[in-house]
Design an enzyme around this catalytic site. Structure first.
Site, PDB file in Angstrom:
ATOM      1  N   LYS A   1      34.399   4.213  12.567  1.00 28.83           N
ATOM      2  CA  LYS A   1      34.146   3.072  11.683  1.00 28.83           C
ATOM      3  C   LYS A   1      32.850   2.331  12.010  1.00 28.83           C
ATOM      4  O   LYS A   1      32.721   1.137  11.761  1.00 28.83           O
ATOM      5  CB  LYS A   1      35.340   2.122  11.656  1.00 28.83           C
ATOM      6  N   VAL A   2      31.899   3.063  12.586  1.00 30.43           N
ATOM      7  CA  VAL A   2      30.564   2.540  12.823  1.00 30.43           C
ATOM      8  C   VAL A   2      29.567   3.468  12.139  1.00 30.43           C
ATOM      9  O   VAL A   2      29.882   4.611  11.805  1.00 30.43           O
ATOM     10  CB  VAL A   2      30.236   2.408  14.331  1.00 30.43           C
TER      11      VAL A   2
ATOM     12  N   CYS B   1      29.450   5.413   7.529  1.00 34.80           N
ATOM     13  CA  CYS B   1      30.222   5.235   8.760  1.00 34.80           C
ATOM     14  C   CYS B   1      31.000   6.501   9.099  1.00 34.80           C
ATOM     15  O   CYS B   1      31.404   7.262   8.232  1.00 34.80           O
ATOM     16  CB  CYS B   1      31.166   4.044   8.621  1.00 34.80           C
ATOM     17  N   ASP B   2      31.229   6.691  10.391  1.00 32.30           N
ATOM     18  CA  ASP B   2      31.970   7.863  10.850  1.00 32.30           C
ATOM     19  C   ASP B   2      33.424   7.495  11.158  1.00 32.30           C
ATOM     20  O   ASP B   2      33.880   6.404  10.808  1.00 32.30           O
ATOM     21  CB  ASP B   2      31.275   8.496  12.054  1.00 32.30           C
ATOM     22  N   LEU B   3      34.143   8.388  11.806  1.00 30.27           N
ATOM     23  CA  LEU B   3      35.560   8.156  12.095  1.00 30.27           C
ATOM     24  C   LEU B   3      35.806   6.936  12.981  1.00 30.27           C
ATOM     25  O   LEU B   3      36.868   6.331  12.927  1.00 30.27           O
ATOM     26  CB  LEU B   3      36.175   9.393  12.763  1.00 30.27           C
TER      27      LEU B   3
END
Length: 145
Positions: free
Chosen positions: A29-30, A25-27
């Site tokens: 949150k996906v 996940c990235d910043l």
């Protein structure tokens, strides 16, 4: 609700279950967009194993399957902990083997992403018509009938 698949394994030649890991996940949150391509690649590798072969074994024989083109459409995000399937189908376009892949959320069977992956087969550094893969698929297809 046209993106719902009631029984995914009846729609696909191959289906694998997976789970999103935190580090994918990235910043926001996906799941980071690049990971969808990894999910699809993993499904193709497992599909090959289900046919009784592997990329390592093929390589030892001088045969390599390479990606020539990838198109991915993102429909909705996956999040950490989500369980999902990657389902794939395939067809030939000349020398290319084209995989049509869906990333499907298990929670509601909705589509998170779709992909179209064009692959080619090279033997001893020379592009082939894909005969090696054709032979593997013919065995798979005869078992499926």
């Amino acid at each position: 609700m046209n993106n719902i698949h009631l029984i995914p394994n009846e729609k696909y030649a191959f289906l694998i279950e997976m789970k999103v890991r935190d580090y994918e996940c990235d910043l926001q949150k996906v799941v980071n967009n690049a990971n969808y391509q990894r999910y699809m690649e993993h499904a193709r590798h497992e599909f090959l194993l289900s046919l009784g072969d592997s990329f390592a074994e093929m390589n030892q024989q001088g045969v390599d399957t390479m990606v020539a083109k990838v198109i991915i459409s993102y429909k909705q995000p996956l999040r950490s902990g989500d369980r999902f399937w990657v389902g794939l189908n395939y067809h030939k376009e000349g020398a290319r083997l084209v995989f049509l892949e869906d990333v499907i959320k298990m929670e509601d069977h909705s589509i998170a992403a779709t992909g179209e992956v064009h692959t080619v087969v090279v033997k001893d550094g020379v592009l082939t018509r894909g005969e090696y893969i054709d032979e593997l698929l013919s065995v798979f297809e005869s078992k499926s009938l």
